[in-house]
Scaffold this motif. Structure first.
Motif, PDB file in Angstrom:
ATOM      1  N   ALA A  82       0.829  -1.208   0.000  1.00 11.01           N
ATOM      2  CA  ALA A  82       0.000   0.000   0.000  1.00 11.01           C
ATOM      3  C   ALA A  82       0.857   1.248   0.000  1.00 11.01           C
ATOM      4  CB  ALA A  82      -0.922  -0.017   1.226  1.00 11.01           C
ATOM      5  N   GLY A  83       1.973   1.230   0.747  1.00 10.01           N
ATOM      6  CA  GLY A  83       2.862   2.379   0.779  1.00 10.01           C
ATOM      7  C   GLY A  83       3.501   2.661  -0.566  1.00 10.01           C
ATOM      8  N   LEU A  84       3.773   1.596  -1.339  1.00 10.48           N
ATOM      9  CA  LEU A  84       4.353   1.753  -2.673  1.00 10.48           C
ATOM     10  C   LEU A  84       3.285   2.002  -3.738  1.00 10.48           C
ATOM     11  CD1 LEU A  84       7.006  -1.134  -2.559  1.00 10.48           C
ATOM     12  CD2 LEU A  84       7.425   1.328  -2.322  1.00 10.48           C
ATOM     13  N   ASP A  85       2.012   2.005  -3.309  1.00 13.10           N
ATOM     14  CA  ASP A  85       0.887   2.254  -4.213  1.00 13.10           C
ATOM     15  C   ASP A  85       0.779   1.197  -5.302  1.00 13.10           C
ATOM     16  OD1 ASP A  85      -1.388   3.663  -4.870  1.00 13.10           O
ATOM     17  OD2 ASP A  85      -0.363   4.987  -6.290  1.00 13.10           O
ATOM     18  N   VAL A  86       1.081  -0.046  -4.972  1.00  9.91           N
ATOM     19  CA  VAL A  86       0.957  -1.155  -5.926  1.00  9.91           C
ATOM     20  C   VAL A  86      -0.002  -2.229  -5.390  1.00  9.91           C
ATOM     21  CG1 VAL A  86       3.218  -0.784  -6.971  1.00  9.91           C
ATOM     22  CG2 VAL A  86       3.012  -2.287  -4.975  1.00  9.91           C
ATOM     23  N   LEU A  87      -0.760  -1.893  -4.351  1.00  8.65           N
ATOM     24  CA  LEU A  87      -1.667  -2.872  -3.767  1.00  8.65           C
ATOM     25  C   LEU A  87      -2.808  -3.179  -4.726  1.00  8.65           C
ATOM     26  CD1 LEU A  87      -2.338  -4.503  -1.179  1.00  8.65           C
ATOM     27  CD2 LEU A  87      -3.723  -2.558  -0.445  1.00  8.65           C
ATOM     28  N   GLU A  88      -3.109  -4.476  -4.897  1.00 11.18           N
ATOM     29  CA  GLU A  88      -4.181  -4.930  -5.765  1.00 11.18           C
ATOM     30  C   GLU A  88      -5.172  -5.767  -4.947  1.00 11.18           C
ATOM     31  OE1 GLU A  88      -4.627  -4.197  -8.897  1.00 11.18           O
ATOM     32  OE2 GLU A  88      -2.715  -3.185  -9.307  1.00 11.18           O
ATOM     33  N   PRO A  89      -6.430  -5.875  -5.417  1.00 13.35           N
ATOM     34  CA  PRO A  89      -7.397  -6.693  -4.678  1.00 13.35           C
ATOM     35  C   PRO A  89      -6.950  -8.122  -4.452  1.00 13.35           C
ATOM     36  CG  PRO A  89      -8.553  -5.318  -6.264  1.00 13.35           C
ATOM     37  CD  PRO A  89      -7.076  -5.133  -6.525  1.00 13.35           C
ATOM     38  N   TRP A  90      -6.233  -8.719  -5.426  1.00 14.26           N
ATOM     39  CA  TRP A  90      -5.852 -10.120  -5.243  1.00 14.26           C
ATOM     40  C   TRP A  90      -4.851 -10.279  -4.104  1.00 14.26           C
ATOM     41  CZ3 TRP A  90      -0.945 -12.091  -5.634  1.00 14.26           C
ATOM     42  CH2 TRP A  90       0.021 -11.327  -6.294  1.00 14.26           C
ATOM     43  N   HIS A  91      -4.046  -9.236  -3.825  1.00 12.37           N
ATOM     44  CA  HIS A  91      -3.157  -9.293  -2.660  1.00 12.37           C
ATOM     45  C   HIS A  91      -3.986  -9.456  -1.375  1.00 12.37           C
ATOM     46  CE1 HIS A  91      -0.304  -6.666  -5.246  1.00 12.37           C
ATOM     47  NE2 HIS A  91       0.069  -7.933  -5.339  1.00 12.37           N
ATOM     48  N   ILE A  92      -5.079  -8.705  -1.306  1.00 13.15           N
ATOM     49  CA  ILE A  92      -5.938  -8.768  -0.121  1.00 13.15           C
ATOM     50  C   ILE A  92      -6.646 -10.119  -0.052  1.00 13.15           C
ATOM     51  CG2 ILE A  92      -7.971  -7.753   0.980  1.00 13.15           C
ATOM     52  CD1 ILE A  92      -7.092  -5.060  -0.151  1.00 13.15           C
ATOM     53  N   PHE A  93      -7.061 -10.643  -1.202  1.00  8.88           N
ATOM     54  CA  PHE A  93      -7.724 -11.948  -1.205  1.00  8.88           C
ATOM     55  C   PHE A  93      -6.794 -13.048  -0.690  1.00  8.88           C
ATOM     56  CE2 PHE A  93     -10.480 -10.331  -4.932  1.00  8.88           C
ATOM     57  CZ  PHE A  93     -11.357  -9.733  -4.039  1.00  8.88           C
ATOM     58  N   VAL A  94      -5.526 -12.981  -1.097  1.00  9.03           N
ATOM     59  CA  VAL A  94      -4.553 -13.962  -0.595  1.00  9.03           C
ATOM     60  C   VAL A  94      -4.410 -13.831   0.918  1.00  9.03           C
ATOM     61  CG1 VAL A  94      -2.120 -14.633  -0.613  1.00  9.03           C
ATOM     62  CG2 VAL A  94      -3.291 -14.145  -2.767  1.00  9.03           C
ATOM     63  N   THR A  95      -4.332 -12.601   1.400  1.00  8.88           N
ATOM     64  CA  THR A  95      -4.209 -12.372   2.849  1.00  8.88           C
ATOM     65  C   THR A  95      -5.423 -12.899   3.599  1.00  8.88           C
ATOM     66  OG1 THR A  95      -2.838 -10.404   2.481  1.00  8.88           O
ATOM     67  CG2 THR A  95      -3.933 -10.607   4.620  1.00  8.88           C
ATOM     68  N   ILE A  96      -6.620 -12.625   3.073  1.00 14.61           N
ATOM     69  CA  ILE A  96      -7.845 -13.108   3.716  1.00 14.61           C
ATOM     70  C   ILE A  96      -7.852 -14.632   3.778  1.00 14.61           C
ATOM     71  CG2 ILE A  96     -10.355 -13.277   3.461  1.00 14.61           C
ATOM     72  CD1 ILE A  96     -10.305 -10.445   2.284  1.00 14.61           C
ATOM     73  N   THR A  97      -7.414 -15.275   2.694  1.00 15.50           N
ATOM     74  CA  THR A  97      -7.369 -16.744   2.656  1.00 15.50           C
ATOM     75  C   THR A  97      -6.407 -17.287   3.700  1.00 15.50           C
ATOM     76  OG1 THR A  97      -7.882 -16.714   0.288  1.00 15.50           O
ATOM     77  CG2 THR A  97      -6.949 -18.738   1.182  1.00 15.50           C
ATOM     78  N   VAL A  98      -5.216 -16.691   3.788  1.00 17.53           N
ATOM     79  CA  VAL A  98      -4.220 -17.143   4.757  1.00 17.53           C
ATOM     80  C   VAL A  98      -4.740 -16.968   6.181  1.00 17.53           C
ATOM     81  CG1 VAL A  98      -1.922 -16.662   5.699  1.00 17.53           C
ATOM     82  CG2 VAL A  98      -2.263 -16.759   3.226  1.00 17.53           C
ATOM     83  N   ARG A  99      -5.353 -15.832   6.459  1.00 21.15           N
ATOM     84  CA  ARG A  99      -5.841 -15.580   7.824  1.00 21.15           C
ATOM     85  C   ARG A  99      -7.020 -16.488   8.166  1.00 21.15           C
ATOM     86  NH1 ARG A  99      -5.315  -9.320   9.766  1.00 21.15           N
ATOM     87  NH2 ARG A  99      -3.106  -9.076   9.314  1.00 21.15           N
ATOM     88  N   SER A 100      -7.851 -16.784   7.174  1.00 20.51           N
ATOM     89  CA  SER A 100      -8.943 -17.719   7.423  1.00 20.51           C
ATOM     90  C   SER A 100      -8.409 -19.105   7.747  1.00 20.51           C
ATOM     91  CB  SER A 100      -9.866 -17.790   6.207  1.00 20.51           C
ATOM     92  OG  SER A 100     -10.880 -18.742   6.388  1.00 20.51           O
ATOM     93  N   ALA A 101      -7.375 -19.534   7.014  1.00 18.43           N
ATOM     94  CA  ALA A 101      -6.758 -20.833   7.296  1.00 18.43           C
ATOM     95  C   ALA A 101      -6.150 -20.852   8.696  1.00 18.43           C
ATOM     96  CB  ALA A 101      -5.695 -21.142   6.249  1.00 18.43           C
ATOM     97  N   LEU A 102      -5.505 -19.748   9.095  1.00 14.61           N
ATOM     98  CA  LEU A 102      -4.945 -19.672  10.450  1.00 14.61           C
ATOM     99  C   LEU A 102      -6.043 -19.725  11.508  1.00 14.61           C
ATOM    100  CD1 LEU A 102      -2.207 -16.928  10.033  1.00 14.61           C
ATOM    101  CD2 LEU A 102      -1.848 -19.339  10.526  1.00 14.61           C
ATOM    102  N   GLY A 103      -7.177 -19.115  11.194  1.00 20.22           N
ATOM    103  CA  GLY A 103      -8.286 -19.135  12.143  1.00 20.22           C
ATOM    104  C   GLY A 103      -8.755 -20.543  12.460  1.00 20.22           C
ATOM    105  N   ALA A 104      -8.625 -21.460  11.480  1.00 19.58           N
ATOM    106  CA  ALA A 104      -8.998 -22.848  11.725  1.00 19.58           C
ATOM    107  C   ALA A 104      -8.165 -23.456  12.844  1.00 19.58           C
ATOM    108  CB  ALA A 104      -8.833 -23.668  10.444  1.00 19.58           C
ATOM    109  N   PHE A 105      -6.927 -22.963  13.032  1.00 19.03           N
ATOM    110  CA  PHE A 105      -6.057 -23.449  14.104  1.00 19.03           C
ATOM    111  C   PHE A 105      -6.216 -22.620  15.378  1.00 19.03           C
ATOM    112  CE2 PHE A 105      -4.160 -24.924  10.216  1.00 19.03           C
ATOM    113  CZ  PHE A 105      -3.618 -26.155  10.524  1.00 19.03           C
ATOM    114  N   LEU A 106      -6.320 -21.299  15.212  1.00 21.43           N
ATOM    115  CA  LEU A 106      -6.297 -20.422  16.382  1.00 21.43           C
ATOM    116  C   LEU A 106      -7.557 -20.524  17.229  1.00 21.43           C
ATOM    117  CD1 LEU A 106      -4.736 -17.202  14.786  1.00 21.43           C
ATOM    118  CD2 LEU A 106      -3.618 -18.874  16.245  1.00 21.43           C
TER     119      LEU A 106
END
Length: 450
Positions: free
Chosen positions: A88-112
């Motif tokens: 975001a600071g480099l102004d190159v953030l794309e929606p798919w970056h956020i989708f990957v992050t959401i997927t990773v955090r959802s997977a972590l939630g299955a453990f946490l």
């Protein structure tokens, strides 16, 4: 209880940072793309990985040190937030970056989530489980109430990179707390099945054969189906009768209800007869659903949102206490994971069905020229959002029926906070009783159980 209070303090800080980030990311996606489809994709990705990984996560949580699981989750959380902040600071953030992050955090939630829930019994006395669960839910309520209020201000003042930096700081604080905290490990079973698939099967069997847990699972799944519909229909219901400002006021009322419900559970611990904290609180919850749909009134909807969230928090806390009481500590990761997988799948089904059912069936019925405009419409009103209101009204009646059916379950009525029902279900217990009787009649002692 002191160690659990420390753990809960770190949890509330970390959850608030995560909620701020979730709010900011959803706002960013909608502002950048203007697409409700992209918004919905993020919503779906926040649930599906957790549902798919829950069985494996539960078995691994019971194998691994639960503090290590939470530390690993917070470490990955720092990395994902930091990566998004740089993009975001480099102004190159794309929606798919956020989708990957959401997927990773959802997977972590299955453990946490199962790791945190299973750690409650290791840190809090058994007599204080209800209060401990109330503290966890109060922390969740605070984070979900504070995040929208602060998020709108912070996204203007410091932007998305600043909010992500705050999220990193909250993760690091929680890591520091976890490093100084010792969570005892439960005694592993010496004769358990070999392999992760055997452990998963054992967890499902354990959940399915314990008295009270199967009817609790059916009750909670039915409740979650109604909640899934209400979550989706709530916004069009309010906007159909008022404005976005009114929606914010109603959401605030619901957030206050969440906080007070969690605080009540933390102070009270729930009723000794668990059925009153489960099916008993579902009765006013169903009435609040009916109240919010009865007339196009923001005041009624705000009262209904407050009462609905208040009752939901106590039902949720009581259900967690039942699992923590009825399942031995070494099996709780798998039990919570299986329970969450089933109930979240039903919740997700509600999310998927609510829109089509409301738009294609119920909304046309209560248009000014609709089939029910001269009957039901004379009571609840006609126009935009009243079809959703009628559907919510029917869901409220369904919740009342489910609560009544729950009181017919002898196993649910027998649940108490001081007497765990550790015996398997009657179907599994009967062969053993016959075997014991045969051993006694032949003059021999029954074989000792491992």
């Amino acid at each position: 209880m002191r160690r659990f209070t420390v753990l809960c303090g770190g949890y509330i800080v970390s959850m608030t940072g995560t909620a701020l980030t979730s709010f900011a990311l959803t706002v960013w996606i909608y502002l950048e793309t203007g697409s409700t489809i992209q918004f919905a994709i993020g919503f779906i990705l926040s649930l599906l990985p957790a549902i798919a990984l829950s069985p494996f996560a539960g078995a691994l949580v019971d194998r691994w040190d639960r503090r290590t699981v939470m530390l690993a989750g917070d470490t990955v959380g720092v990395c994902t937030s930091l990566s998004l902040a740089v993009l975001a600071g480099l102004d190159v953030l794309e929606p798919w970056h956020i989708f990957v992050t959401i997927t990773v955090r959802s997977a972590l939630g299955a453990f946490l989530v199962p790791a945190l829930n299973a750690s409650v019994t290791q840190l809090a006395p058994r007599s204080q489980l209800g209060r401990a669960n109330g503290m966890v839910m109060t922390a969740t309520a605070v984070s979900q109430t504070v995040a929208p209020a602060l998020g709108g201000l912070l996204i203007v003042a410091i932007g998305l990179p600043g909010i992500l930096a705050i999220d990193c700081a909250t993760f690091l604080l929680n890591i520091a707390i976890l490093l100084r905290l010792r969570i005892p490990r439960p005694t592993p079973s010496e004769d358990g099945p070999a392999g992760i698939f055997g452990e998963i099967r054992e967890g499902w069997h354990h959940l399915a054969t314990r008295r009270g847990l199967v009817p609790l699972l059916c009750f909670y799944a039915a409740l979650n189906l109604a909640v899934g519909f209400v979550d989706v229909l709530f916004t069009p219901l309010v906007i159909g009768m008022a404005s976005v400002t009114a929606l914010g006021a109603v959401l605030t009322a619901g957030g206050v209800g969440m906080f007070l419900g969690g605080a009540t559970m933390a102070a009270w611990g729930g009723p000794p007869k668990r059925i009153h904290g489960i099916a008993g609180l579902a009765v006013p919850l169903g009435f609040f659903l009916c109240l919010g749909a009865l007339r196009p009134s923001i005041a009624l909807v705000a009262v209904a949102a407050f009462g609905f969230q208040f009752c939901s928090m106590i039902i949720d806390g009581t259900s967690r206490s039942v699992l923590q009481t009825e399942v031995e500590p070494g099996m709780q990761g798998r039990a919570f994971a299986a329970f969450n997988m089933i109930t979240n799948t039903v919740l997700f089904t509600g999310y998927m069905l609510a829109g089509p059912v409301s738009e294609r069936i119920f909304e046309p019925l209560l248009r000014p020229d609709g089939a029910l405009a001269d009957t039901v419409g004379r009571v609840i009103g006609v126009g935009a959002g009243r079809g959703s209101a009628f559907l919510i009204l029917l869901l409220g009646v369904a919740v009342l029926i489910v609560a009544r059916l729950a009181y017919f379950s002898r196993d649910l009525r027998a649940l108490r906070d001081d007497v765990p029902l550790t015996a398997p279900a009657a179907a599994d217990a009967a062969p053993k009783q016959r075997a014991d009787a045969a051993g006694s009649s032949s003059g021999r002692e029954p074989a000792a159980r491992p």
